[in-house]
Design a protein around this motif. Structure first.
Motif, PDB file in Angstrom:
ATOM      1  N   UNK A 187      -7.242 -86.028 -38.634  1.00 56.45           N
ATOM      2  CA  UNK A 187      -7.953 -86.577 -37.478  1.00 56.45           C
ATOM      3  C   UNK A 187      -9.081 -85.667 -36.998  1.00 56.45           C
ATOM      4  N   UNK A 188      -9.740 -85.010 -37.899  1.00 59.00           N
ATOM      5  CA  UNK A 188     -10.933 -84.257 -37.540  1.00 59.00           C
ATOM      6  C   UNK A 188     -10.675 -82.872 -37.016  1.00 59.00           C
ATOM      7  N   UNK A 189      -9.813 -82.757 -36.010  1.00 55.12           N
ATOM      8  CA  UNK A 189      -9.671 -81.453 -35.358  1.00 55.12           C
ATOM      9  C   UNK A 189      -8.269 -80.875 -35.424  1.00 55.12           C
ATOM     10  N   UNK A 190      -7.345 -81.573 -36.055  1.00 55.50           N
ATOM     11  CA  UNK A 190      -5.948 -81.150 -35.965  1.00 55.50           C
ATOM     12  C   UNK A 190      -5.384 -80.802 -37.330  1.00 55.50           C
ATOM     13  N   UNK A 245       0.076 -69.416 -28.669  1.00 54.04           N
ATOM     14  CA  UNK A 245      -0.394 -69.737 -27.319  1.00 54.04           C
ATOM     15  C   UNK A 245      -1.009 -71.134 -27.214  1.00 54.04           C
ATOM     16  N   UNK A 291      -3.958 -78.016 -30.449  1.00 46.26           N
ATOM     17  CA  UNK A 291      -4.198 -77.389 -31.747  1.00 46.26           C
ATOM     18  C   UNK A 291      -4.837 -76.034 -31.518  1.00 46.26           C
ATOM     19  N   UNK A 292      -4.935 -75.307 -32.585  1.00 46.11           N
ATOM     20  CA  UNK A 292      -5.581 -73.995 -32.492  1.00 46.11           C
ATOM     21  C   UNK A 292      -7.053 -74.199 -32.172  1.00 46.11           C
ATOM     22  N   UNK A 293      -7.555 -73.414 -31.230  1.00 44.57           N
ATOM     23  CA  UNK A 293      -8.955 -73.542 -30.829  1.00 44.57           C
ATOM     24  C   UNK A 293      -9.811 -72.647 -31.725  1.00 44.57           C
ATOM     25  N   UNK A 294     -10.842 -73.253 -32.299  1.00 42.67           N
ATOM     26  CA  UNK A 294     -11.641 -72.521 -33.284  1.00 42.67           C
ATOM     27  C   UNK A 294     -12.963 -71.968 -32.758  1.00 42.67           C
ATOM     28  N   UNK A 295     -13.259 -72.177 -31.508  1.00 44.77           N
ATOM     29  CA  UNK A 295     -14.507 -71.647 -30.935  1.00 44.77           C
ATOM     30  C   UNK A 295     -15.736 -72.054 -31.718  1.00 44.77           C
ATOM     31  N   UNK A 296     -15.828 -73.342 -31.990  1.00 47.79           N
ATOM     32  CA  UNK A 296     -16.998 -73.836 -32.706  1.00 47.79           C
ATOM     33  C   UNK A 296     -17.977 -74.471 -31.727  1.00 47.79           C
ATOM     34  N   UNK A 333     -16.492 -83.746 -36.080  1.00 44.30           N
ATOM     35  CA  UNK A 333     -15.852 -82.657 -35.352  1.00 44.30           C
ATOM     36  C   UNK A 333     -16.829 -81.541 -35.054  1.00 44.30           C
ATOM     37  N   UNK A 334     -16.394 -80.646 -34.193  1.00 46.95           N
ATOM     38  CA  UNK A 334     -17.298 -79.609 -33.707  1.00 46.95           C
ATOM     39  C   UNK A 334     -17.691 -78.646 -34.820  1.00 46.95           C
ATOM     40  N   UNK A 375     -20.812 -77.762 -24.426  1.00 47.99           N
ATOM     41  CA  UNK A 375     -19.418 -77.468 -24.088  1.00 47.99           C
ATOM     42  C   UNK A 375     -19.247 -76.162 -23.343  1.00 47.99           C
ATOM     43  N   UNK A 428     -20.195 -64.922 -31.991  1.00 44.70           N
ATOM     44  CA  UNK A 428     -19.772 -66.237 -31.502  1.00 44.70           C
ATOM     45  C   UNK A 428     -19.788 -66.280 -29.977  1.00 44.70           C
ATOM     46  N   UNK A 429     -20.033 -67.452 -29.459  1.00 45.12           N
ATOM     47  CA  UNK A 429     -19.888 -67.664 -28.024  1.00 45.12           C
ATOM     48  C   UNK A 429     -18.568 -68.409 -27.809  1.00 45.12           C
ATOM     49  N   UNK A 483     -10.135 -81.386 -27.281  1.00 43.27           N
ATOM     50  CA  UNK A 483     -10.065 -81.010 -28.693  1.00 43.27           C
ATOM     51  C   UNK A 483     -10.496 -82.089 -29.686  1.00 43.27           C
ATOM     52  N   UNK A 542     -12.097 -84.940 -32.142  1.00 38.37           N
ATOM     53  CA  UNK A 542     -13.469 -85.097 -32.622  1.00 38.37           C
ATOM     54  C   UNK A 542     -14.196 -86.160 -31.809  1.00 38.37           C
ATOM     55  N   UNK A 543     -15.479 -86.254 -31.976  1.00 37.38           N
ATOM     56  CA  UNK A 543     -16.242 -87.278 -31.263  1.00 37.38           C
ATOM     57  C   UNK A 543     -16.344 -88.520 -32.130  1.00 37.38           C
ATOM     58  N   UNK A 577     -16.925 -82.162 -27.991  1.00 49.00           N
ATOM     59  CA  UNK A 577     -15.686 -82.765 -28.481  1.00 49.00           C
ATOM     60  C   UNK A 577     -15.273 -83.975 -27.663  1.00 49.00           C
TER      61      UNK A 577
END
Lengths: 372, 424
Positions: A31-34, A71, A272-277, A294-295, B36, B272-273, B280, B282-283, B298
């Motif tokens: 699903x793109x982000x998970x 976390x 989900x784990x945040x990837x800072x994208x 996805x981001x 974001x 990175x920022x 979370x 996707x769009x 997102x």
């Protein structure tokens, strides 16, 4: 909460074809982000289960990386937390997990040292939302020894890779067959079980003494007449992703507004784990139709009816149709992709052509990304 | 013993009134930026990327959003056993309780916090600039020069120099003199509001000037140090640095992110920022939509056409709507058949169907022409705009508005429409 959680994230199988080479199914991006295991993990944390053990042994690098911090699912607590159990060599034992029951047996201390009265067992390769408390309440009300979450599949659907069960009017399970050639019912087991912790320890120890290793075959099926095993019917969306076809369809399901709304917008959330994208970026030439993006992705071409995962680059004049592009893929200019799953970290050269005819094609292309 | 070589103090208490309705309910550092992010993410990410793991964030104006955003600092890896991020609001004392009355006064009131880390150096930052800077390199420079105060500075066009604090230096970049917003600048080296002090020097200066009303770094503390003979140096910075203090510069800085290879690139692996991501998924881009030259956050759902715009997280843009040159922040909902031109839509705004924003003639804003200009339309946080209305240029709408607030369904250019209430 009155239960601890066990997530069986063990394996992979030939039905996943090339996709199985890199990771356990539980670590499949979805699903793109998970990742697949996010659903079981989020369900556990949303059901206020605080102590969770993940059992895995198949190429666990992806999975370990994903679970490197607990976390994101709010398991980083003093009470409980998230543990990952991979096989270890000890004085008494030097074998891999020979089955699901064996995996639990080899880590029985995890069960013995907990104090919660119940255990929720789930598998890491299914997409669904569920409040396990409802199953637990049902389990207590039925005075069951084991409760199996099950689902009626649409008539005519091929169910031969599932556990098939039949219940009586009271929902007690009468028949349970694992992967029968010819199924006599379309009620399948979802691989989610509730059982009293002491009961589980007892059954697992006994099974191990008898030299047997599998939770379904050697416990559920063998004990079904002796123990009170009940079925709990699940009505909501549930999908196992353990074949290429199902994996593809599960991803494509998220293009449907009702399913997207159910998972992405309704309470409770999936974590989900945040990837800072950074946000996704669309340059001149981007044409997107009915797709999830996805981001971190940068799109310069045409994308239709597809799911684009994180950090994907789509070059100029590309066309991507009815496909899934996994994380961190670079697609060179003038490339055509249709009916494909493109494996993560792929680098696809400019002017490539990939089309799945009839079946979904899995594209694995490891080229040098930057030519100097 | 606790010991940190350098700690950072981040000034995040100001309103940023020149952002108008965008800062009506949140402090400027908490304003969304680049789809974001929030403005404060940039200095905070710079800190952790520079190895500064102890940051005090001074808050005062409308701190709720900032507090929830920062939390215990998890997104920036600033959740530490020792140090990490601490939010420092003004507090009551046994006598002489006061608000933070100036930038340096805020730091003065937190001497105890800084002392507890036993630092050699203190880095002073402000929460309203967009840039990537390695403070460690600046610290190396500070040590190498034997400075007691180092000010980051960048060359600006001479005609713009009168908007800044200007530093006059010798060829070794040692500062001889300062000028605050000079009519006829003698140099084009503008102070960026980023300072490194030797802690001893700073502490002494803060205590000596404690009684000064509205104690300010630029006006009081740095001239005091300089006057006492402390060596002050300018550290020249030539990267991207943008003050997003006005509505137009804020809009411009957002638009610059859309370029094919923007000068300020969020897509580099290096530096990175980080930000708190509360959305979370996707769009989703529907079959009838068109998207070109955009960045989108997102979980947004786009059913319309979006060109040259920056869209936040969890935004919905309805069918047939056309968005151009606009900024839409997190969780805004835009109905169907709308037309948005150069609009800045704050968070959680709800816009009905067939709404046109940014139409008609350019007319100067009636109440705040220095804020609402350049043809922008600003819609404040949690505002509601009813269906079938049009809004002109250089105008602003805030609060829950209904059709009767728009005579002939039209709010002409230059108008300010402020109503009470928030969208539930």
């Amino acid at each position: 909460m009155r239960a601890i959680g066990i997530i069986l994230a063990g394996g992979n199988n030939h039905r996943m074809k090339e996709l199985s080479q890199k990771r356990a199914i539980a670590a499949m991006p979805i699903a793109g982000s998970y990742r697949s295991i996010d659903f079981a993990l989020s369900n556990m944390t949303n059901s206020r289960i605080q102590r969770v053990g993940v059992f895995t042994q198949y190429n666990a690098r992806s999975l370990n990386e994903h679970l490197s911090s607990s976390k994101w699912w709010d398991f980083g607590r003093k009470q409980g937390g998230l543990s990952v159990f991979t096989p270890t060599v000890t004085n008494e034992n030097s074998s891999w997990y020979r089955g699901t029951a064996d995996a639990i047996y080899q880590n029985l201390d995890f069960l013995k040292e907990s104090h919660e009265p119940y255990v929720v067992i789930a598998s890491g390769d299914c997409v669904y939302k569920m409040d396990y408390n409802k199953v637990l309440e049902y389990h207590i009300a039925k005075k069951a020894d084991i409760t199996v979450v099950c689902k009626d599949m649409p008539a005519g659907e091929n169910v031969d890779r599932y556990g098939i069960l039949r219940m009586n009017e009271e929902s007690r399970i009468q028949d349970f067959e694992e992967k029968p050639i010819v199924a006599n019912s379309n009620t399948i087991s979802c691989g989610i079980y509730v059982i009293r912790r002491r009961q589980l320890i007892e059954l697992i120890e006994k099974t191990a003494e008898e030299g047997q290793f599998d939770f379904v075959k050697d416990i559920l099926i063998r004990y079904k007449n002796l123990k009170r095993i009940y079925g709990y019917k699940m009505q909501d969306y549930w999908k196992n992703i353990a074949t290429v076809e199902d994996y593809f369809n599960a991803n494509m399901d998220f293009l449907k507004p009702d399913i997207r709304d159910y998972f992405f917008r309704q309470y409770p959330d999936i974590y989900s784990k945040v990837d800072d994208l950074p946000p996704a970026k669309y340059n001149v030439g981007a044409k997107i139709r009915n797709s999830l993006i996805s981001s971190g992705s940068i799109i310069n071409g045409v994308v239709e009816d597809s799911v684009i995962f994180k950090d994907v680059f789509v070059g100029n004049n590309c066309t991507i149709k009815n496909s899934i592009i996994l994380n961190d893929v670079y697609i060179g200019d003038n490339t055509y992709i249709e009916n494909c799953i493109v494996e993560s970290h792929d680098t696809i050269r400019a002017n490539s052509y990939h089309k799945g005819e009839g079946d979904i094609k899995i594209v694995v292309e490891k080229n040098d990304r930057f030519v100097i | 013993m606790i010991k940190k070589e350098m700690i950072a103090m981040l000034l995040a208490g100001g309103q940023g009134s020149r952002l108008g309705v965008l800062t009506a309910k949140v402090a400027k550092p908490a304003v969304a930026f680049g789809g974001k992010y929030r403005i404060i993410d940039f200095p905070l990410s710079n800190c952790i990327n520079s190895g500064v793991d102890t940051v005090g964030v001074l808050t005062q104006y409308q701190p709720l959003r900032l507090n929830t955003h920062i939390g215990i600092g998890i997104p920036w890896d600033l959740d530490r056993n020792i140090g990490g991020v601490s939010v420092l609001p003004p507090y009551e004392k046994s006598k002489d309780t006061e608000w933070y009355t100036g930038t340096a006064n805020a730091i003065y009131q937190n001497i105890e916090y800084m002392d507890s880390f036993n630092p050699d150096y203190v880095l002073i930052l402000s929460g309203d600039h967009i840039y990537k800077m390695d403070y460690e390199v600046m610290l190396d420079y500070h040590k190498e020069k034997g400075a007691e105060v180092t000010l980051a500075a960048m060359p600006v066009p001479l005609e713009e120099a009168k908007r800044f604090g200007i530093l006059i230096t010798d060829e070794d970049r040692k500062i001889n003199d300062f000028e605050e917003k000079p009519e006829n600048p003698r140099s084009n080296l503008a102070s960026m509001g980023i300072y490194i002090f030797n802690w001893k020097t700073l502490k002494e200066a803060l205590i000596a000037n404690a009684s000064q009303p509205s104690l300010d770094f630029g006006k009081h503390v740095i001239p005091y140090c300089h006057g006492n003979g402390a060596p002050c140096y300018a550290y020249e910075f030539n990267g991207y640095w943008k003050d997003v203090g006005t509505l137009n510069s804020y809009w411009e800085a957002n638009m610059e992110l859309i370029d094919i290879v923007p000068e300020f690139n969020l897509y580099e692996e290096y530096w990175k920022i980080y930000t708190k991501s509360d959305v979370l998924p996707p769009q989703y881009i529907s079959a009838d939509s068109e998207i070109e030259k955009c960045i989108i956050g997102e979980g947004s759902q786009i059913y319309g056409k979006v060109y040259n715009s920056v869209i936040g997280c969890g935004v919905t843009i309805g069918e047939g709507t056309v968005v151009r040159d606009s900024i839409i922040m997190n969780h805004a909902e835009i109905g169907a058949g709308c037309e948005l031109n150069k609009a800045i839509i704050a968070e959680q705004v709800q816009i009905g169907d067939n709404v046109k924003l940014g139409v008609g003639e350019e007319v100067e804003n009636e109440t705040d022409p220095h804020i609402y200009n350049h043809g922008l339309v600003a819609i404040g946080e949690k505002s509601v705009v009813p269906s079938n209305v049009s809004v002109g240029k250089n105008s602003v709408v805030s609060g829950i508005t209904a059709a009767e607030d728009y005579p002939d369904n039209y709010l002409p250019s230059g108008k300010t429409l402020v109503k009470a209430g928030d969208k539930a």
